[in-house]
Structure formats: C-alpha cells, structure tokens
Design a protein around this motif. Sequence first.
Motif, PDB file in Angstrom:
ATOM      1  N   ASN A 104      31.713  72.309  16.145  1.00  0.00           N
ATOM      2  CA  ASN A 104      30.730  72.297  17.193  1.00  0.00           C
ATOM      3  C   ASN A 104      31.204  72.550  18.488  1.00  0.00           C
ATOM      4  O   ASN A 104      30.516  73.359  19.301  1.00  0.00           O
ATOM      5  CB  ASN A 104      29.627  70.973  17.311  1.00  0.00           C
ATOM      6  CG  ASN A 104      28.843  70.678  18.042  1.00  0.00           C
ATOM      7  OD1 ASN A 104      27.713  71.582  18.000  1.00  0.00           O
ATOM      8  ND2 ASN A 104      28.879  70.102  18.890  1.00  0.00           N
ATOM      9  N   THR A 134      23.188  66.153  11.631  1.00  0.00           N
ATOM     10  CA  THR A 134      23.499  65.644  13.218  1.00  0.00           C
ATOM     11  C   THR A 134      22.400  66.651  14.005  1.00  0.00           C
ATOM     12  O   THR A 134      22.352  67.840  14.153  1.00  0.00           O
ATOM     13  CB  THR A 134      24.811  66.113  13.716  1.00  0.00           C
ATOM     14  OG1 THR A 134      25.736  65.467  12.697  1.00  0.00           O
ATOM     15  CG2 THR A 134      24.952  65.551  15.149  1.00  0.00           C
ATOM     16  N   ASP A 135      21.697  66.138  14.890  1.00  0.00           N
ATOM     17  CA  ASP A 135      20.446  66.551  15.696  1.00  0.00           C
ATOM     18  C   ASP A 135      21.444  67.486  16.703  1.00  0.00           C
ATOM     19  O   ASP A 135      20.624  68.574  16.934  1.00  0.00           O
ATOM     20  CB  ASP A 135      19.745  65.535  16.476  1.00  0.00           C
ATOM     21  CG  ASP A 135      18.772  64.787  15.364  1.00  0.00           C
ATOM     22  OD1 ASP A 135      18.682  65.232  14.356  1.00  0.00           O
ATOM     23  OD2 ASP A 135      18.487  63.570  15.830  1.00  0.00           O
ATOM     24  N   SER A 136      22.455  66.944  17.192  1.00  0.00           N
ATOM     25  CA  SER A 136      22.913  67.819  18.318  1.00  0.00           C
ATOM     26  C   SER A 136      23.556  69.092  17.610  1.00  0.00           C
ATOM     27  O   SER A 136      23.162  70.234  18.291  1.00  0.00           O
ATOM     28  CB  SER A 136      24.228  67.130  18.821  1.00  0.00           C
ATOM     29  OG  SER A 136      25.216  66.751  18.007  1.00  0.00           O
ATOM     30  N   GLU A 139      20.220  71.501  17.197  1.00  0.00           N
ATOM     31  CA  GLU A 139      19.735  71.956  18.599  1.00  0.00           C
ATOM     32  C   GLU A 139      20.759  72.853  19.082  1.00  0.00           C
ATOM     33  O   GLU A 139      20.462  74.055  19.630  1.00  0.00           O
ATOM     34  CB  GLU A 139      19.748  70.941  19.699  1.00  0.00           C
ATOM     35  CG  GLU A 139      18.705  69.748  19.185  1.00  0.00           C
ATOM     36  CD  GLU A 139      17.321  70.210  19.227  1.00  0.00           C
ATOM     37  OE1 GLU A 139      16.886  71.377  20.052  1.00  0.00           O
ATOM     38  OE2 GLU A 139      16.891  69.885  18.208  1.00  0.00           O
ATOM     39  N   ASN A 140      22.068  72.962  18.925  1.00  0.00           N
ATOM     40  CA  ASN A 140      23.015  73.904  19.475  1.00  0.00           C
ATOM     41  C   ASN A 140      22.793  75.057  18.474  1.00  0.00           C
ATOM     42  O   ASN A 140      22.948  76.209  19.255  1.00  0.00           O
ATOM     43  CB  ASN A 140      24.612  73.427  19.250  1.00  0.00           C
ATOM     44  CG  ASN A 140      25.054  72.310  20.397  1.00  0.00           C
ATOM     45  OD1 ASN A 140      24.019  72.300  21.126  1.00  0.00           O
ATOM     46  ND2 ASN A 140      25.791  71.716  20.001  1.00  0.00           N
ATOM     47  N   TYR A 165      25.650  71.310  28.751  1.00  0.00           N
ATOM     48  CA  TYR A 165      26.131  70.660  27.637  1.00  0.00           C
ATOM     49  C   TYR A 165      26.975  69.254  28.080  1.00  0.00           C
ATOM     50  O   TYR A 165      27.420  69.088  29.213  1.00  0.00           O
ATOM     51  CB  TYR A 165      27.306  71.771  27.058  1.00  0.00           C
ATOM     52  CG  TYR A 165      26.822  73.157  26.577  1.00  0.00           C
ATOM     53  CD1 TYR A 165      26.179  73.023  25.404  1.00  0.00           C
ATOM     54  CD2 TYR A 165      26.660  74.111  27.459  1.00  0.00           C
ATOM     55  CE1 TYR A 165      25.484  74.137  24.773  1.00  0.00           C
ATOM     56  CE2 TYR A 165      26.538  75.259  26.939  1.00  0.00           C
ATOM     57  CZ  TYR A 165      25.786  75.369  25.602  1.00  0.00           C
ATOM     58  OH  TYR A 165      25.464  76.409  25.327  1.00  0.00           O
ATOM     59  N   LEU A 178      26.367  68.236  23.254  1.00  0.00           N
ATOM     60  CA  LEU A 178      24.941  68.145  23.164  1.00  0.00           C
ATOM     61  C   LEU A 178      24.467  69.011  24.231  1.00  0.00           C
ATOM     62  O   LEU A 178      25.078  69.115  25.290  1.00  0.00           O
ATOM     63  CB  LEU A 178      24.275  66.902  23.247  1.00  0.00           C
ATOM     64  CG  LEU A 178      24.940  65.601  22.463  1.00  0.00           C
ATOM     65  CD1 LEU A 178      24.216  64.442  23.028  1.00  0.00           C
ATOM     66  CD2 LEU A 178      24.371  65.850  20.978  1.00  0.00           C
ATOM     67  N   THR A 179      23.249  69.706  24.149  1.00  0.00           N
ATOM     68  CA  THR A 179      22.823  70.552  24.984  1.00  0.00           C
ATOM     69  C   THR A 179      21.441  69.635  25.578  1.00  0.00           C
ATOM     70  O   THR A 179      20.830  69.090  24.809  1.00  0.00           O
ATOM     71  CB  THR A 179      22.168  71.820  24.512  1.00  0.00           C
ATOM     72  OG1 THR A 179      21.313  71.808  23.543  1.00  0.00           O
ATOM     73  CG2 THR A 179      23.372  72.533  24.003  1.00  0.00           C
ATOM     74  N   GLN A 180      20.982  70.074  27.022  1.00  0.00           N
ATOM     75  CA  GLN A 180      20.013  69.729  27.464  1.00  0.00           C
ATOM     76  C   GLN A 180      19.412  70.878  28.205  1.00  0.00           C
ATOM     77  O   GLN A 180      20.093  71.333  28.927  1.00  0.00           O
ATOM     78  CB  GLN A 180      20.196  68.380  28.575  1.00  0.00           C
ATOM     79  CG  GLN A 180      20.901  67.350  27.914  1.00  0.00           C
ATOM     80  CD  GLN A 180      21.091  66.453  29.066  1.00  0.00           C
ATOM     81  OE1 GLN A 180      21.284  66.716  30.019  1.00  0.00           O
ATOM     82  NE2 GLN A 180      21.642  65.185  28.743  1.00  0.00           N
TER      83      GLN A 180
END
Length: 181
Positions: A104, A134-136, A139-140, A165, A178-180
């Motif tokens: 990741n 894993t949600d992250s 999303e990525n 990130y 993680l991304t926002q």
Amino acid sequence: MLMLLAACSSGGLGFSQGTANRPPAANANAQGVDGLLVGHRLMEAGEFDLALKAYLRAAAEQGINVDVLSALGSVNLKLDRLGQAEQLLRRAVELDPSFVPAQNNLGVVLMERGKLGEARAVFQQAFALDSGQTDSIRENLKLAIARTEPDVYSDPNYGPAEPKYNLMRRGTGEYVLLTQL
C-alpha cells in the motif's frame, strides 16, 4: 594561592562530595526499548527526523527485514524523500510480496511520483492480498482507478482535488497510508 590550598586540603573542590546529583550508572545488561516501537511513537507525534533515527537504530539492532524497510520507507515518504521511499518500499515488497502495508505504501509513493498505472497495479495487488478488508486500501485503489481512467464528468471550472496522504498505525508496528480528499 592560600585559598586554593585550603580548598584542596578540606576537599572543597573535589568530586568526593555531591554524588547525590550524579545520574545512576548505565546498566549494560539491561534491555533497551525496540527501535521500531520508538520510531512508531515518534511518527505518531509528528517527529519524523527522530523517527528516522529510531528506525535506523532498529535496522542496526535487528538487521534489514521487511518491517524495518517498510518503516524506513514510510518515514521517508513523510519527509518528502520520494525516491528513497520508493527504493526502500520496493525492497520490502521484494523481501515479502505478501506484506500488505508495504504494498500500500509503495502504491502511495508511486501515486505521488506520477506513476499512476504502476500505482494502480500495486494497489490492486494489496487489495487482493488484504481480501478487501482495509478501507484505506480500498480508497487508495479507487483513487488510483479514478486517476488512470478518463474523467467523463469533469467540470472545467474545477480541477480535480489533490489528495493528501496520511499514515495510520495498524496493529503493532504497521503503518497504512490513507488519503483524504
């Protein structure tokens, strides 16, 4: 001169007094704190330079393994050293292709460096290895897919939002980026 001699004779300038102010001696047999653990705590505190030193100490103590390489890659990413981060994370993935956090984090570095197609493939691999848990990572992967496919509904007045990130600690000693949006 007379005062110096008086001080020497009474022990006034010597080191024999004042032992209460000295720190205790180091115990060479004591076990130190794990460098990875210290590095993870420093990463959480935002002390990335100190975290890098702790991870390097862990590398010296434990040797180069997938955990150390992944941690070094993550901290180099936070320090905006993308080339070094990519090299370290590639080595981590070579050592253990099933280590999802390294996969990741490598995908995030590749996205940051503009290697969108390769990042998408790496995220797909991480998603498959993680079984979509894993949600992250999900999303990525979504972000990588969105960036590699043509934007049909784009508004010319608004450009695409640049993601930010973040690292997230996962379990003991693992970080996930993680991304926002």
